[in-house]
Design a protein around this motif. Structure first.
Motif, PDB file in Angstrom:
ATOM      1  N   ILE A 144       0.830  -1.204   0.000  1.00  0.00           N
ATOM      2  CA  ILE A 144       0.000   0.000   0.000  1.00  0.00           C
ATOM      3  C   ILE A 144       0.863   1.252   0.000  1.00  0.00           C
ATOM      4  O   ILE A 144       0.551   2.234  -0.682  1.00  0.00           O
ATOM      5  CB  ILE A 144      -0.990  -0.026   1.182  1.00  0.00           C
ATOM      6  N   ARG A 145       1.971   1.242   0.736  1.00  0.00           N
ATOM      7  CA  ARG A 145       2.884   2.398   0.728  1.00  0.00           C
ATOM      8  C   ARG A 145       3.427   2.657  -0.678  1.00  0.00           C
ATOM      9  O   ARG A 145       3.512   3.789  -1.134  1.00  0.00           O
ATOM     10  CB  ARG A 145       4.039   2.179   1.695  1.00  0.00           C
ATOM     11  N   ARG A 146       3.815   1.588  -1.372  1.00  0.00           N
ATOM     12  CA  ARG A 146       4.370   1.736  -2.712  1.00  0.00           C
ATOM     13  C   ARG A 146       3.318   2.245  -3.686  1.00  0.00           C
ATOM     14  O   ARG A 146       3.562   3.166  -4.476  1.00  0.00           O
ATOM     15  CB  ARG A 146       4.953   0.406  -3.193  1.00  0.00           C
ATOM     16  N   VAL A 147       2.115   1.673  -3.618  1.00  0.00           N
ATOM     17  CA  VAL A 147       1.028   2.107  -4.499  1.00  0.00           C
ATOM     18  C   VAL A 147       0.665   3.561  -4.202  1.00  0.00           C
ATOM     19  O   VAL A 147       0.437   4.359  -5.115  1.00  0.00           O
ATOM     20  CB  VAL A 147      -0.194   1.165  -4.361  1.00  0.00           C
ATOM     21  N   TYR A 148       0.631   3.932  -2.919  1.00  0.00           N
ATOM     22  CA  TYR A 148       0.337   5.308  -2.533  1.00  0.00           C
ATOM     23  C   TYR A 148       1.382   6.265  -3.106  1.00  0.00           C
ATOM     24  O   TYR A 148       1.050   7.314  -3.658  1.00  0.00           O
ATOM     25  CB  TYR A 148       0.289   5.429  -1.009  1.00  0.00           C
ATOM     26  N   SER A 149       2.641   5.897  -2.998  1.00  0.00           N
ATOM     27  CA  SER A 149       3.726   6.732  -3.522  1.00  0.00           C
ATOM     28  C   SER A 149       3.575   6.946  -5.031  1.00  0.00           C
ATOM     29  O   SER A 149       3.737   8.062  -5.528  1.00  0.00           O
ATOM     30  CB  SER A 149       5.075   6.088  -3.210  1.00  0.00           C
ATOM     31  N   LEU A 150       3.240   5.896  -5.745  1.00  0.00           N
ATOM     32  CA  LEU A 150       3.023   6.009  -7.189  1.00  0.00           C
ATOM     33  C   LEU A 150       1.818   6.899  -7.491  1.00  0.00           C
ATOM     34  O   LEU A 150       1.855   7.702  -8.431  1.00  0.00           O
ATOM     35  CB  LEU A 150       2.811   4.625  -7.804  1.00  0.00           C
ATOM     36  N   ALA A 151       0.761   6.784  -6.689  1.00  0.00           N
ATOM     37  CA  ALA A 151      -0.430   7.603  -6.899  1.00  0.00           C
ATOM     38  C   ALA A 151      -0.127   9.081  -6.672  1.00  0.00           C
ATOM     39  O   ALA A 151      -0.590   9.942  -7.434  1.00  0.00           O
ATOM     40  CB  ALA A 151      -1.559   7.137  -5.976  1.00  0.00           C
ATOM     41  N   VAL A 152       0.671   9.397  -5.657  1.00  0.00           N
ATOM     42  CA  VAL A 152       1.040  10.787  -5.387  1.00  0.00           C
ATOM     43  C   VAL A 152       1.845  11.347  -6.554  1.00  0.00           C
ATOM     44  O   VAL A 152       1.600  12.472  -7.010  1.00  0.00           O
ATOM     45  CB  VAL A 152       1.830  10.897  -4.062  1.00  0.00           C
ATOM     46  N   LYS A 153       2.783  10.574  -7.070  1.00  0.00           N
ATOM     47  CA  LYS A 153       3.589  11.019  -8.207  1.00  0.00           C
ATOM     48  C   LYS A 153       2.715  11.247  -9.435  1.00  0.00           C
ATOM     49  O   LYS A 153       2.906  12.215 -10.177  1.00  0.00           O
ATOM     50  CB  LYS A 153       4.682  10.002  -8.517  1.00  0.00           C
ATOM     51  N   GLU A 154       1.734  10.372  -9.647  1.00  0.00           N
ATOM     52  CA  GLU A 154       0.842  10.521 -10.787  1.00  0.00           C
ATOM     53  C   GLU A 154      -0.032  11.762 -10.640  1.00  0.00           C
ATOM     54  O   GLU A 154      -0.249  12.497 -11.613  1.00  0.00           O
ATOM     55  CB  GLU A 154      -0.042   9.273 -10.956  1.00  0.00           C
ATOM     56  N   GLN A 155      -0.510  12.026  -9.427  1.00  0.00           N
ATOM     57  CA  GLN A 155      -1.302  13.245  -9.200  1.00  0.00           C
ATOM     58  C   GLN A 155      -0.468  14.489  -9.496  1.00  0.00           C
ATOM     59  O   GLN A 155      -0.950  15.438 -10.110  1.00  0.00           O
ATOM     60  CB  GLN A 155      -1.789  13.312  -7.753  1.00  0.00           C
ATOM     61  N   LEU A 156       0.778  14.497  -9.048  1.00  0.00           N
ATOM     62  CA  LEU A 156       1.657  15.628  -9.294  1.00  0.00           C
ATOM     63  C   LEU A 156       1.914  15.796 -10.784  1.00  0.00           C
ATOM     64  O   LEU A 156       1.848  16.899 -11.320  1.00  0.00           O
ATOM     65  CB  LEU A 156       2.977  15.457  -8.539  1.00  0.00           C
ATOM     66  N   ARG A 157       2.146  14.687 -11.481  1.00  0.00           N
ATOM     67  CA  ARG A 157       2.369  14.741 -12.929  1.00  0.00           C
ATOM     68  C   ARG A 157       1.154  15.325 -13.638  1.00  0.00           C
ATOM     69  O   ARG A 157       1.273  16.199 -14.491  1.00  0.00           O
ATOM     70  CB  ARG A 157       2.681  13.350 -13.480  1.00  0.00           C
ATOM     71  N   GLN A 158      -0.038  14.863 -13.258  1.00  0.00           N
ATOM     72  CA  GLN A 158      -1.255  15.376 -13.876  1.00  0.00           C
ATOM     73  C   GLN A 158      -1.432  16.859 -13.592  1.00  0.00           C
ATOM     74  O   GLN A 158      -1.837  17.617 -14.475  1.00  0.00           O
ATOM     75  CB  GLN A 158      -2.477  14.592 -13.391  1.00  0.00           C
ATOM     76  N   PHE A 159      -1.126  17.290 -12.381  1.00  0.00           N
ATOM     77  CA  PHE A 159      -1.231  18.703 -12.028  1.00  0.00           C
ATOM     78  C   PHE A 159      -0.267  19.536 -12.859  1.00  0.00           C
ATOM     79  O   PHE A 159      -0.634  20.569 -13.411  1.00  0.00           O
ATOM     80  CB  PHE A 159      -0.950  18.893 -10.535  1.00  0.00           C
ATOM     81  N   LEU A 160       0.975  19.096 -12.959  1.00  0.00           N
ATOM     82  CA  LEU A 160       1.990  19.857 -13.688  1.00  0.00           C
ATOM     83  C   LEU A 160       1.745  19.878 -15.190  1.00  0.00           C
ATOM     84  O   LEU A 160       2.097  20.842 -15.866  1.00  0.00           O
ATOM     85  CB  LEU A 160       3.385  19.299 -13.391  1.00  0.00           C
ATOM     86  N   MET A 161       1.147  18.829 -15.705  1.00  0.00           N
ATOM     87  CA  MET A 161       0.921  18.734 -17.142  1.00  0.00           C
ATOM     88  C   MET A 161      -0.457  19.252 -17.562  1.00  0.00           C
ATOM     89  O   MET A 161      -0.763  19.306 -18.743  1.00  0.00           O
ATOM     90  CB  MET A 161       1.072  17.280 -17.605  1.00  0.00           C
ATOM     91  N   SER A 162      -1.268  19.664 -16.609  1.00  0.00           N
ATOM     92  CA  SER A 162      -2.613  20.140 -16.900  1.00  0.00           C
ATOM     93  C   SER A 162      -2.553  21.418 -17.724  1.00  0.00           C
ATOM     94  O   SER A 162      -1.708  22.285 -17.504  1.00  0.00           O
ATOM     95  CB  SER A 162      -3.370  20.414 -15.601  1.00  0.00           C
ATOM     96  N   GLU A 163      -3.462  21.529 -18.659  1.00  0.00           N
ATOM     97  CA  GLU A 163      -3.551  22.734 -19.484  1.00  0.00           C
ATOM     98  C   GLU A 163      -4.576  23.711 -18.910  1.00  0.00           C
ATOM     99  O   GLU A 163      -4.775  24.797 -19.461  1.00  0.00           O
ATOM    100  CB  GLU A 163      -3.902  22.355 -20.918  1.00  0.00           C
ATOM    101  N   GLU A 164      -5.197  23.352 -17.808  1.00  0.00           N
ATOM    102  CA  GLU A 164      -6.208  24.209 -17.183  1.00  0.00           C
ATOM    103  C   GLU A 164      -5.562  25.514 -16.709  1.00  0.00           C
ATOM    104  O   GLU A 164      -4.544  25.514 -16.031  1.00  0.00           O
ATOM    105  CB  GLU A 164      -6.826  23.490 -15.983  1.00  0.00           C
ATOM    106  N   GLY A 165      -6.161  26.616 -17.110  1.00  0.00           N
ATOM    107  CA  GLY A 165      -5.652  27.919 -16.691  1.00  0.00           C
ATOM    108  C   GLY A 165      -4.412  28.378 -17.439  1.00  0.00           C
ATOM    109  O   GLY A 165      -3.729  29.297 -17.008  1.00  0.00           O
ATOM    110  N   THR A 166      -4.116  27.737 -18.564  1.00  0.00           N
ATOM    111  CA  THR A 166      -2.931  28.130 -19.337  1.00  0.00           C
ATOM    112  C   THR A 166      -3.359  28.821 -20.625  1.00  0.00           C
ATOM    113  O   THR A 166      -4.505  28.709 -21.057  1.00  0.00           O
ATOM    114  CB  THR A 166      -2.061  26.909 -19.697  1.00  0.00           C
ATOM    115  N   ILE A 167      -2.423  29.526 -21.215  1.00  0.00           N
ATOM    116  CA  ILE A 167      -2.649  30.152 -22.517  1.00  0.00           C
ATOM    117  C   ILE A 167      -1.471  29.791 -23.414  1.00  0.00           C
ATOM    118  O   ILE A 167      -0.394  29.437 -22.931  1.00  0.00           O
ATOM    119  CB  ILE A 167      -2.816  31.688 -22.414  1.00  0.00           C
ATOM    120  N   SER A 168      -1.691  29.907 -24.700  1.00  0.00           N
ATOM    121  CA  SER A 168      -0.629  29.572 -25.647  1.00  0.00           C
ATOM    122  C   SER A 168       0.466  30.639 -25.606  1.00  0.00           C
ATOM    123  O   SER A 168       0.255  31.758 -25.112  1.00  0.00           O
ATOM    124  CB  SER A 168      -1.193  29.465 -27.067  1.00  0.00           C
ATOM    125  N   ILE A 169       1.606  30.317 -26.142  1.00  0.00           N
ATOM    126  CA  ILE A 169       2.714  31.281 -26.214  1.00  0.00           C
ATOM    127  C   ILE A 169       2.305  32.486 -27.047  1.00  0.00           C
ATOM    128  O   ILE A 169       2.620  33.625 -26.703  1.00  0.00           O
ATOM    129  CB  ILE A 169       3.978  30.610 -26.783  1.00  0.00           C
TER     130      ILE A 169
END
Length: 70
Positions: free
Chosen positions: A30-55
């Motif tokens: 469960i610790r390992r799966v949790y760690s992977l889930a946290v990393k995936e949430q962070l990746r999704q947050f950082l890669m989200s296009e919500e609130g962004t504009i084009s160059i």
């Protein structure tokens, strides 16, 4: 470390166990799966296009606020 008991269906227990390595405790799995889930949430947050504009849009806004002197 405090220990607690949680209730799971047999089906869920088997699913969690399927992520484990031989001899690995449920706690470690469960610790390992949790760690992977946290990393995936962070990746999704950082890669989200919500609130962004084009160059291009950003350049237009920049030119409006600070026109280039020629």
């Amino acid at each position: 470390m405090d220990i607690t008991t949680i209730q799971l269906s047999k089906e869920m227990k088997e699913k969690i166990a399927s992520f484990g390595l031989k001899g690995e405790s449920y706690d470690k799995i469960i610790r390992r799966v949790y760690s992977l889930a946290v990393k995936e949430q962070l990746r999704q947050f950082l890669m989200s296009e919500e609130g962004t504009i084009s160059i291009e849009e950003a350049r237009k806004e920049l030119d409006k606020k600070w026109p280039r002197s020629k």
